[in-house]
Design a protein around this motif. Structure first.
Motif, short mmCIF file in Angstrom:
data_model
loop_
_atom_site.label_atom_id
_atom_site.label_comp_id
_atom_site.label_asym_id
_atom_site.label_seq_id
_atom_site.Cartn_x
_atom_site.Cartn_y
_atom_site.Cartn_z
N GLU A 1 0.84 -1.19 0.00
CA GLU A 1 0.00 0.00 0.00
C GLU A 1 0.88 1.25 0.00
O GLU A 1 1.80 1.38 0.81
CB GLU A 1 -0.92 -0.01 1.22
N TYR A 2 0.54 2.15 -0.92
CA TYR A 2 1.33 3.37 -1.07
C TYR A 2 0.41 4.58 -1.15
O TYR A 2 -0.79 4.48 -1.45
CB TYR A 2 2.17 3.31 -2.34
N VAL A 3 1.02 5.74 -0.88
CA VAL A 3 0.33 7.01 -1.03
C VAL A 3 0.39 7.42 -2.50
O VAL A 3 1.41 7.25 -3.16
CB VAL A 3 1.00 8.10 -0.17
N SER A 4 -0.71 7.95 -3.03
CA SER A 4 -0.71 8.47 -4.40
C SER A 4 -1.55 9.72 -4.48
O SER A 4 -2.34 10.01 -3.57
CB SER A 4 -1.22 7.41 -5.38
N ALA A 5 -1.37 10.45 -5.57
CA ALA A 5 -2.14 11.67 -5.79
C ALA A 5 -2.34 11.87 -7.28
O ALA A 5 -1.45 11.58 -8.08
CB ALA A 5 -1.42 12.88 -5.19
N THR A 6 -3.50 12.34 -7.66
CA THR A 6 -3.78 12.64 -9.05
C THR A 6 -3.50 14.12 -9.29
O THR A 6 -4.08 14.99 -8.61
CB THR A 6 -5.24 12.32 -9.40
N VAL A 7 -2.60 14.38 -10.22
CA VAL A 7 -2.15 15.75 -10.46
C VAL A 7 -2.59 16.19 -11.85
O VAL A 7 -2.42 15.45 -12.83
CB VAL A 7 -0.61 15.84 -10.35
N GLU A 8 -3.16 17.36 -11.94
CA GLU A 8 -3.54 17.92 -13.23
C GLU A 8 -2.37 18.74 -13.78
O GLU A 8 -1.82 19.59 -13.07
CB GLU A 8 -4.78 18.80 -13.09
N ARG A 9 -2.00 18.44 -15.03
CA ARG A 9 -0.92 19.17 -15.69
C ARG A 9 -1.54 20.09 -16.74
O ARG A 9 -2.16 19.63 -17.69
CB ARG A 9 0.06 18.21 -16.37
N LYS A 10 -1.35 21.37 -16.54
CA LYS A 10 -1.88 22.34 -17.49
C LYS A 10 -1.01 22.34 -18.75
O LYS A 10 0.21 22.43 -18.68
CB LYS A 10 -1.87 23.74 -16.86
N GLY A 11 -1.64 22.19 -19.90
CA GLY A 11 -0.88 22.18 -21.15
C GLY A 11 -0.23 23.53 -21.43
O GLY A 11 -0.82 24.59 -21.18
N ARG A 12 0.98 23.50 -21.94
CA ARG A 12 1.69 24.74 -22.30
C ARG A 12 1.30 25.16 -23.71
O ARG A 12 0.87 24.35 -24.54
CB ARG A 12 3.19 24.52 -22.22
N THR A 13 1.49 26.43 -24.00
CA THR A 13 1.17 26.92 -25.35
C THR A 13 2.24 26.48 -26.34
O THR A 13 3.42 26.30 -25.99
CB THR A 13 1.08 28.45 -25.38
#
Length: 694
Positions: free
Chosen positions: A115-127
């Protein structure tokens, strides 16, 4: 989505460097857009590259103006480390900070490791503009050029020529790319002479149209097509004539021009008393002119010049006169050198070779000539002993005089004519056509697509000269290494392989290698094997597994290796041969494993056959082997392979019924001997285990 345009404006680029750089820039831009998710992988890519002497350009349709937003799941420390008694530890806090999320966003994820810690991260697209401005300078700087230059004092940039302007646009928008102190804009330049001022693009898609209006044809293939049409049109002014086809020259003038036109010129017919080779070389190599021939195929007193301009009314007469004057001067030089050279016979030039250096550690061309004679005489004797017709007197004379034209004034002025001039002088001095032909063709083939010498004497001279050079260079440690081959030894070896493959001379590579010094023999053997492999794969186009199979059975007789590869290619698709190839792979593996375990085969004895399938297979081998040998001796390899393939039912039955590695030592040794007999009898054509069957 928008069109993306990149144009790099430069001082004139050497013609030979343009096409590779154009292709590389296109590849780098495509890789960049793909890597940064700025184009849809599911859609056909519309990318076009362009070039002229003053620019490299790439135009890509349908580029995203920004990357799509993405989600990424990050995994951190184990849950037990991140949370103690339900409370976050410093490890959890550090992970949350790194991921850019609140502690409450951390979740437990179960993996095979725990069992591990995780996180969902949103990556904003660059121009796209931001990405291109950041990445394109690196891609531009990474383009390979055979020669680079510095042009800004104290600055580190190196490029083929000084950068003059830069265009980078995404639709209507300027992309703020900067390279070598030049910042991108939407401003380009037209033809240096025919267009005044600059060109301003409102949109990336306007590129080709606006350049065309400014007298620049950026599309290389369109430029080449227009040149060929203009050459045809100009030639039609001379009844019955045609311009001499020369695709490399067409390619050169295509990369020398932005707005090509063709001009017809002429020269004094009295120059036609000079050899055609001299006249064409002067026109082609020194002036980039196309030769014209009459209906009979003979050189006519005209030429075609491809200009990078559009002459004004009556201006073509001035340009024509200037080109004719320059060509006349070059022809006069050639005629003068021809006449001067004739006063000294080739035989009288031999002594002068003592002062012409071949290589600083190997001495003069006089010494090389003596070494060439020794090699030529040795391989000529071998060829004659096997039935080849060789005029040894002519071969000796040609080999002795082959390098003497290096002292001729015409060769000093027109170095491209080395060898050719010697052959022409030998003919003019009545040394015999066999001698003249051998000297004339000694450097052919210069490339893998060139023809070989048409006479056995010329072929033998070419073999001796090339091999002596290779052997001498290897002897002093100057063999090719990686991409470095400053003495062109791979090209020389390719020529040897091609001559052996196409000449019909009864010579093998091993005949040449017999004269190699012991210290370099192993390296030379490996070197020539590599060249034969190159010839079979890249020139003849055989599949890699066919080449491997053929080389494993021997390659010293190049023509024979080709015949075996052709036969193997013809039969490899049949079901029986595929099965036999798989069986040979199995046989090879069994024998190898037995050798590794030091389990030896015994002498084959029919009395030890314990199964009817063994006796049947042995009987079929005994029946088929003489036929295979007879076909092989006649080089009827396809018939031999087809006969080998008939063994399939017997081999299949053997492996269905019999286990080779049984405990009984006598039976096991006898079965290994049977497999060894199969391998030994039928692997002289190719190692069938190398054939890919699945």
């Amino acid at each position: 989505m928008s069109a993306f345009l990149l144009e790099i404006g430069l001082e004139e680029i050497p013609a030979r460097m343009i096409a590779p750089a154009q292709a590389e820039l296109a590849r780098r831009v495509e890789d960049l857009l793909t890597r940064e998710r700025l184009i849809d992988a599911s859609e056909a890519l519309e990318l076009h590259s362009y070039s002229t002497p003053r620019r490299l350009a790439v135009l890509v349709k349908h580029v995203h103006e920004s990357q799509a937003d993405t989600e990424e799941q990050l995994t951190g420390p184990s849950w037990a480390v991140a949370f103690k008694d339900g409370q976050p530890t410093p490890a959890a806090q550090a992970f949350a900070k790194k991921a850019g999320v609140e502690l409450s966003a951390l979740v437990k994820t179960t993996t095979p490791k725990g069992e591990y810690v995780s996180a969902t991260v949103e990556r904003k697209g660059r121009t796209a503009s931001e990405i291109l401005a950041e990445q394109l300078p690196k891609e531009i700087a990474s383009i390979y050029w055979p020669k680079n230059m510095y042009w800004r004092a104290g600055k580190p940039e190196r490029f083929v020529r000084p950068l003059k302007w830069l265009v980078a646009m995404l639709g209507h928008q300027i992309v703020p790319v900067e390279f070598a102190g030049v910042r991108a804009a939407n401003i380009s330049r037209g033809h240096r002479i025919l267009h005044e001022g600059s060109i301003t693009f409102e949109h990336a898609g306007d590129y080709l149209g606006q350049l065309e209006a400014a007298h620049v044809t950026a599309d290389v293939e369109l430029r080449r097509h227009r040149i060929r049409k203009a050459l045809d049109a100009a030639t039609r002014l001379i009844p019955g004539a045609k311009w001499r086809e020369d695709e490399p020259l067409v390619d050169t003038v295509t990369h020398l021009t932005e707005w090509p036109t063709v001009l017809l010129g002429g020269f004094d017919p009295t120059f036609l008393t000079l050899p055609e080779e001299v006249l064409v070389t002067v026109m082609r190599d020194h002036q980039k002119y196309f030769a014209i021939e009459d209906a009979a195929g003979k050189l006519a007193p005209y030429f075609l010049a491809v200009l990078n301009t559009q002459p004004e009314e009556h201006g073509d007469e001035i340009i024509r006169h200037g080109n004719e004057r320059v060509l006349r001067a070059r022809f006069n030089d050639a005629r003068f050198f021809w006449d001067v050279d004739q006063k000294t016979p080739l035989a009288a030039r031999l002594e002068k070779l003592k002062s012409v250096t071949f290589q600083k550690d190997l001495g003069s061309y006089y010494a090389k000539t003596e070494a060439n004679i020794a090699v030529a005489e040795r391989i000529a004797r071998i060829a004659q002993s096997r039935g080849a017709a060789v005029d040894t007197v002519s071969l000796f004379t040609a080999t002795q005089l082959a390098k003497t034209d290096l002292t001729a004034e015409l060769v000093k002025e027109f170095t491209e004519l080395q060898g050719i001039v010697g052959g022409l002088y030998a003919r003019a001095q009545r040394l015999g056509e066999s001698v003249a032909q051998a000297i004339y063709w000694q450097y052919s083939p210069a490339g893998i697509d060139d023809p070989i010498a048409p006479t056995s004497e010329g072929q033998l001279l070419g073999l001796a000269d090339r091999f002596q050079t290779i052997q001498a260079m290897f002897g002093i440690g100057l063999e090719p290494s990686g991409s470095k081959d400053p003495f062109g030894l791979r090209r020389a070896a390719n020529g040897i392989v091609k001559i052996l493959a196409e000449s019909g001379l009864p010579l093998k590579l091993s005949d040449l290698l017999e004269g190699a010094e012991e210290k370099s023999a192993a390296k030379l053997t490996a070197f020539f094997r590599e060249r034969v492999e190159f010839y079979l794969r890249e020139v003849k186009g055989f599949a890699y597994d066919v080449v491997n199979a053929v080389l494993a059975a021997g390659y010293e007789d190049v023509a024979d290796a080709i015949a075996r590869a052709e036969a193997l290619t013809a039969v490899r698709g049949s079901a029986d041969f595929i099965a036999i190839s798989a069986a040979f792979k199995r046989i090879k593996n069994i024998l190898r494993q037995a050798e590794e375990k030091k389990i030896g085969a015994s002498t084959l004895a029919a009395a030890l056959f314990a199964d009817e399938s063994e006796r049947g297979l042995h009987a079929r081998i005994t029946e088929v082997d003489p036929h295979v040998r007879a076909f092989s001796e006649a080089r009827q390899y396809r018939e031999a392979l087809e006969r080998i393939a008939t063994l399939r039912p017997d081999v299949d039955l053997f492996f269905d019924k019999v286990m080779v590695m049984v405990d009984d030592e006598a039976v096991r040794g006898n079965r290994l001997a049977l497999l060894g007999e199969i391998q030994g009898s039928f692997s002289s054509i190719a190692d069938f285990s190398e054939i890919v069957t699945a």
